[in-house]
Enzyme design. Sequence first.
Site, PDB file in Angstrom:
ATOM      1  N   LEU A  13       0.843  -1.204   0.000  1.00  0.00           N
ATOM      2  CA  LEU A  13       0.000   0.000   0.000  1.00  0.00           C
ATOM      3  C   LEU A  13       0.876   1.251   0.000  1.00  0.00           C
ATOM      4  O   LEU A  13       1.721   1.425   0.883  1.00  0.00           O
ATOM      5  CB  LEU A  13      -0.909   0.015   1.229  1.00  0.00           C
ATOM      6  CG  LEU A  13      -1.738  -1.243   1.487  1.00  0.00           C
ATOM      7  CD1 LEU A  13      -2.735  -0.990   2.622  1.00  0.00           C
ATOM      8  CD2 LEU A  13      -2.457  -1.708   0.227  1.00  0.00           C
ATOM      9  N   ARG A  20       3.317  14.723   6.055  1.00  0.00           N
ATOM     10  CA  ARG A  20       4.289  15.106   7.094  1.00  0.00           C
ATOM     11  C   ARG A  20       5.731  15.134   6.579  1.00  0.00           C
ATOM     12  O   ARG A  20       6.617  15.621   7.260  1.00  0.00           O
ATOM     13  CB  ARG A  20       4.171  14.158   8.298  1.00  0.00           C
ATOM     14  CG  ARG A  20       2.970  14.469   9.169  1.00  0.00           C
ATOM     15  CD  ARG A  20       2.710  13.374  10.178  1.00  0.00           C
ATOM     16  NE  ARG A  20       2.104  12.197   9.563  1.00  0.00           N
ATOM     17  CZ  ARG A  20       1.860  11.052  10.197  1.00  0.00           C
ATOM     18  NH1 ARG A  20       2.206  10.914  11.459  1.00  0.00           N
ATOM     19  NH2 ARG A  20       1.300  10.038   9.569  1.00  0.00           N
ATOM     20  N   GLN A  80      -5.611   3.811  -6.417  1.00  0.00           N
ATOM     21  CA  GLN A  80      -6.697   4.109  -5.469  1.00  0.00           C
ATOM     22  C   GLN A  80      -7.000   5.602  -5.583  1.00  0.00           C
ATOM     23  O   GLN A  80      -6.212   6.436  -5.141  1.00  0.00           O
ATOM     24  CB  GLN A  80      -6.237   3.762  -4.042  1.00  0.00           C
ATOM     25  CG  GLN A  80      -7.337   3.918  -3.018  1.00  0.00           C
ATOM     26  CD  GLN A  80      -6.819   3.854  -1.581  1.00  0.00           C
ATOM     27  OE1 GLN A  80      -5.662   4.155  -1.294  1.00  0.00           O
ATOM     28  NE2 GLN A  80      -7.689   3.477  -0.665  1.00  0.00           N
ATOM     29  N   GLY A 146      -1.626   1.426  15.988  1.00  0.00           N
ATOM     30  CA  GLY A 146      -2.728   0.556  16.389  1.00  0.00           C
ATOM     31  C   GLY A 146      -2.216  -0.429  17.434  1.00  0.00           C
ATOM     32  O   GLY A 146      -1.112  -0.954  17.303  1.00  0.00           O
ATOM     33  N   TYR A 355      40.656  15.897 -14.689  1.00  0.00           N
ATOM     34  CA  TYR A 355      39.292  15.555 -15.118  1.00  0.00           C
ATOM     35  C   TYR A 355      39.376  14.677 -16.365  1.00  0.00           C
ATOM     36  O   TYR A 355      39.974  15.084 -17.379  1.00  0.00           O
ATOM     37  CB  TYR A 355      38.461  16.806 -15.436  1.00  0.00           C
ATOM     38  CG  TYR A 355      37.138  16.411 -16.056  1.00  0.00           C
ATOM     39  CD1 TYR A 355      36.194  15.715 -15.301  1.00  0.00           C
ATOM     40  CD2 TYR A 355      36.851  16.660 -17.396  1.00  0.00           C
ATOM     41  CE1 TYR A 355      34.995  15.284 -15.867  1.00  0.00           C
ATOM     42  CE2 TYR A 355      35.652  16.245 -17.962  1.00  0.00           C
ATOM     43  CZ  TYR A 355      34.731  15.558 -17.189  1.00  0.00           C
ATOM     44  OH  TYR A 355      33.552  15.124 -17.743  1.00  0.00           O
ATOM     45  N   ALA A 369      49.599  15.345 -13.751  1.00  0.00           N
ATOM     46  CA  ALA A 369      48.807  16.207 -12.868  1.00  0.00           C
ATOM     47  C   ALA A 369      48.151  17.327 -13.664  1.00  0.00           C
ATOM     48  O   ALA A 369      48.776  17.915 -14.550  1.00  0.00           O
ATOM     49  CB  ALA A 369      49.704  16.788 -11.791  1.00  0.00           C
ATOM     50  N   TYR A 376      33.351  18.873 -23.811  1.00  0.00           N
ATOM     51  CA  TYR A 376      32.034  19.512 -23.951  1.00  0.00           C
ATOM     52  C   TYR A 376      32.198  20.906 -24.535  1.00  0.00           C
ATOM     53  O   TYR A 376      33.054  21.676 -24.074  1.00  0.00           O
ATOM     54  CB  TYR A 376      31.413  19.588 -22.549  1.00  0.00           C
ATOM     55  CG  TYR A 376      29.999  20.097 -22.481  1.00  0.00           C
ATOM     56  CD1 TYR A 376      29.010  19.591 -23.311  1.00  0.00           C
ATOM     57  CD2 TYR A 376      29.651  21.065 -21.545  1.00  0.00           C
ATOM     58  CE1 TYR A 376      27.699  20.059 -23.215  1.00  0.00           C
ATOM     59  CE2 TYR A 376      28.351  21.524 -21.437  1.00  0.00           C
ATOM     60  CZ  TYR A 376      27.375  21.015 -22.280  1.00  0.00           C
ATOM     61  OH  TYR A 376      26.088  21.467 -22.181  1.00  0.00           O
ATOM     62  N   ARG A 429      52.198  24.288 -27.235  1.00  0.00           N
ATOM     63  CA  ARG A 429      52.374  25.339 -26.235  1.00  0.00           C
ATOM     64  C   ARG A 429      53.334  26.372 -26.804  1.00  0.00           C
ATOM     65  O   ARG A 429      54.048  26.095 -27.776  1.00  0.00           O
ATOM     66  CB  ARG A 429      52.936  24.750 -24.942  1.00  0.00           C
ATOM     67  CG  ARG A 429      54.313  24.168 -25.120  1.00  0.00           C
ATOM     68  CD  ARG A 429      54.811  23.421 -23.899  1.00  0.00           C
ATOM     69  NE  ARG A 429      56.220  23.103 -24.042  1.00  0.00           N
ATOM     70  CZ  ARG A 429      56.817  22.105 -23.434  1.00  0.00           C
ATOM     71  NH1 ARG A 429      56.134  21.294 -22.642  1.00  0.00           N
ATOM     72  NH2 ARG A 429      58.100  21.900 -23.610  1.00  0.00           N
TER      73      ARG A 429
HETATM   74  C1  UD1 Z   1      -1.409   2.060  10.182  1.00  0.00           C
HETATM   75  C2  UD1 Z   1      -2.257   0.991  10.881  1.00  0.00           C
HETATM   76  C3  UD1 Z   1      -1.833   0.911  12.345  1.00  0.00           C
HETATM   77  C4  UD1 Z   1      -0.359   0.621  12.444  1.00  0.00           C
HETATM   78  C5  UD1 Z   1       0.457   1.633  11.654  1.00  0.00           C
HETATM   79  C6  UD1 Z   1       1.891   1.189  11.565  1.00  0.00           C
HETATM   80  C7  UD1 Z   1      -4.451   0.904   9.818  1.00  0.00           C
HETATM   81  C8  UD1 Z   1      -5.864   1.345   9.894  1.00  0.00           C
HETATM   82  N1  UD1 Z   1      -3.663   1.333  10.784  1.00  0.00           N
HETATM   83  O1  UD1 Z   1      -1.735   3.308  10.742  1.00  0.00           O
HETATM   84  O2  UD1 Z   1      -2.560  -0.098  13.025  1.00  0.00           O
HETATM   85  O3  UD1 Z   1       0.048   0.612  13.812  1.00  0.00           O
HETATM   86  O4  UD1 Z   1      -0.033   1.761  10.308  1.00  0.00           O
HETATM   87  O5  UD1 Z   1       2.695   2.151  10.937  1.00  0.00           O
HETATM   88  O6  UD1 Z   1      -4.115   0.147   8.925  1.00  0.00           O
HETATM   89  N2  UD1 Z   1      -2.709   3.847   2.493  1.00  0.00           N
HETATM   90  C9  UD1 Z   1      -3.258   3.706   1.243  1.00  0.00           C
HETATM   91  N3  UD1 Z   1      -4.551   4.089   1.058  1.00  0.00           N
HETATM   92  C10 UD1 Z   1      -5.322   4.601   2.062  1.00  0.00           C
HETATM   93  C11 UD1 Z   1      -4.737   4.733   3.327  1.00  0.00           C
HETATM   94  C12 UD1 Z   1      -3.430   4.357   3.524  1.00  0.00           C
HETATM   95  O7  UD1 Z   1      -2.597   3.246   0.321  1.00  0.00           O
HETATM   96  O8  UD1 Z   1      -6.482   4.895   1.795  1.00  0.00           O
HETATM   97  C13 UD1 Z   1      -1.307   3.429   2.698  1.00  0.00           C
HETATM   98  C14 UD1 Z   1      -0.361   4.561   3.044  1.00  0.00           C
HETATM   99  O9  UD1 Z   1       0.267   5.061   1.862  1.00  0.00           O
HETATM  100  C15 UD1 Z   1       0.663   3.881   3.948  1.00  0.00           C
HETATM  101  C16 UD1 Z   1      -0.132   2.771   4.600  1.00  0.00           C
HETATM  102  O10 UD1 Z   1      -1.273   2.553   3.807  1.00  0.00           O
HETATM  103  O11 UD1 Z   1       1.720   3.304   3.200  1.00  0.00           O
HETATM  104  C17 UD1 Z   1      -0.531   3.087   6.044  1.00  0.00           C
HETATM  105  O12 UD1 Z   1      -1.350   4.242   6.073  1.00  0.00           O
HETATM  106  P1  UD1 Z   1      -1.198   5.313   7.237  1.00  0.00           P
HETATM  107  O13 UD1 Z   1      -2.213   6.361   6.995  1.00  0.00           O
HETATM  108  O14 UD1 Z   1       0.218   5.716   7.382  1.00  0.00           O
HETATM  109  O15 UD1 Z   1      -1.670   4.453   8.520  1.00  0.00           O
HETATM  110  P2  UD1 Z   1      -1.290   4.727  10.025  1.00  0.00           P
HETATM  111  O16 UD1 Z   1      -2.201   5.755  10.603  1.00  0.00           O
HETATM  112  O17 UD1 Z   1       0.162   4.923  10.170  1.00  0.00           O
HETATM  113 MG    MG Z   2       1.790   5.434   8.799  1.00  0.00          MG
END
Ligand code: UD1
Ligand code: MG
Length: 457
Positions: A13, A20, A80, A146, A355, A369, A376, A429
């Site tokens: 994902l 951030r 997505q 989580g 160079y 040296a 270029y 030269r």
């Molecule tokens: C998530 C987990 C959390 C875990 C933490 C670890 C969930 C709901 N929570 O939280 O339990 O402790 O990661 O780092 O899964 N992403 C998508 N599509 C979306 C949302 C997210 O592709 O719609 C991808 C983001 O790019 C990222 C990953 O999923 O790579 C995690 O998403 P992020 O929003 O960072 O989740 P956390 O709040 O960190």
């Molecule tokens: Mg995260």
Amino acid sequence: MDHIMLPITCIVLAAGKGTRMRSGLPKVMHRIAGRPLVGHVLASVAAAGATQAALVVGPEMDDVAVEAGLAGVPCRVAVQCDRLGTAHAASIGLSALSDGQGTVIVLFGDTPLVRAKTINELAMSIREGAKLVVLGFEAIDPAGYGRILQGSDGRVLAIREDKDASPEEKQISLCNSGVMAFDSDALRTLLPQIGTNNAKGEYYLTDAVGLAVSLGWSVEAKICAEEEVLGINNRVELSRAEAILQARLREAAMIAGATLVAPETVFFSTDTKLGQDVLVEPHVVFGPGVTVRDRAVIHSFSHIEGAVVGEGAAIGPFARLRPGTDLGEKARVGNFVEIKNSRVAQGAKINHLTYVGDTRIGAGSNIGAGTITCNYDGFDKFTTEIGAGVFIGSNSALVAPVSIGDGAYVGTGSVITEDVPANALALGRGRQVSKLGWATAFRDKKKSAKTAKPAAK
Ligand code: UD1
Ligand code: MG
């Protein structure tokens, strides 16, 4: 089918924007050890022996999608469009895969340090009968993660996201890394049942755990070290991941037979290859695409990328090898020498302040040296051919395109614009003139002018 043979499918994902990071670049394209974060995840997926993968990206993330093609495992890209949560992203990834049978493992593109071995261990638990395995870790500071909720018997019951956790649940330090392995049929059953009844109003993949438990299915948690599942959300965490990865790469280089005098000062790319008995002195940077062959020495403060350093060759201190540099056996490149897109044959020496670009240098040639290959003209690049056994005098400019035949000499301070035949001496030269007695006469004239004038105040 023998259950041991069940294939592994991975879904990575990476659709999040990563606000951030405060960056124009998608978060997963930030690099550690020369490779984008998502590239590291895909490399682990490939090393784990996954048979196929899906990479879930956001809209307008073409650069992220390119990483799928470099993955080392057949990898589909799924877009997505609305970021509705990790469960939503996982189902988009799953539907991009024609047949995700066996084990499906979901990973996050911003968690780059996960090892192939860990992915395999999760897959093994699924093969042994678990429907769902969560990769957990003991967090030093669990805020934001989580939490894995367990019964008094230690069984996994659910995952509670930080924003939804009660004060007591927030005390739990066992956290979800985000990596989860599923039996593929179980995942297909669970995903459509996940809702959005939570603080963020998103489809949480983590809800799959509670749902599986309510169906009476076996859910397991595997525990790994926190540093393996460091998630990157900002540039401070990015630098931490870089440090952890560099430590791994240094250790691997030393175990494989290279000496690093001060390992903490040497920086590798994931693809750096060092031969046996290579010596790397302090403060060296290896950019992507470097191979150093056996017994070569890299002296301090050298910067190398896209280059081959031949067997027993030595470079630096303060050498810069740029992409396309190929140094032959026992070649020698000294201080303040920059080389780009050039082949330097066996035993050739380029020892100081030079160079060399778009050039071929034959075996045993000596480049004096301050030599510059002028490759270029502001529009195009031109090549310089230097034969074997050539001697280029110091402070010469070789204006490309130009060739210097085998065994030729170029006189010091020459500007060479025409080809030099083999075994010739080329001088380009001004001819020296010595005026006898001139200095004495000059000094006498100046001294008498000074005594004639009153002393200045
Ligand atoms: C998530 C987990 C959390 C875990 C933490 C670890 C969930 C709901 N929570 O939280 O339990 O402790 O990661 O780092 O899964 N992403 C998508 N599509 C979306 C949302 C997210 O592709 O719609 C991808 C983001 O790019 C990222 C990953 O999923 O790579 C995690 O998403 P992020 O929003 O960072 O989740 P956390 O709040 O960190
Ligand atoms: Mg995260």
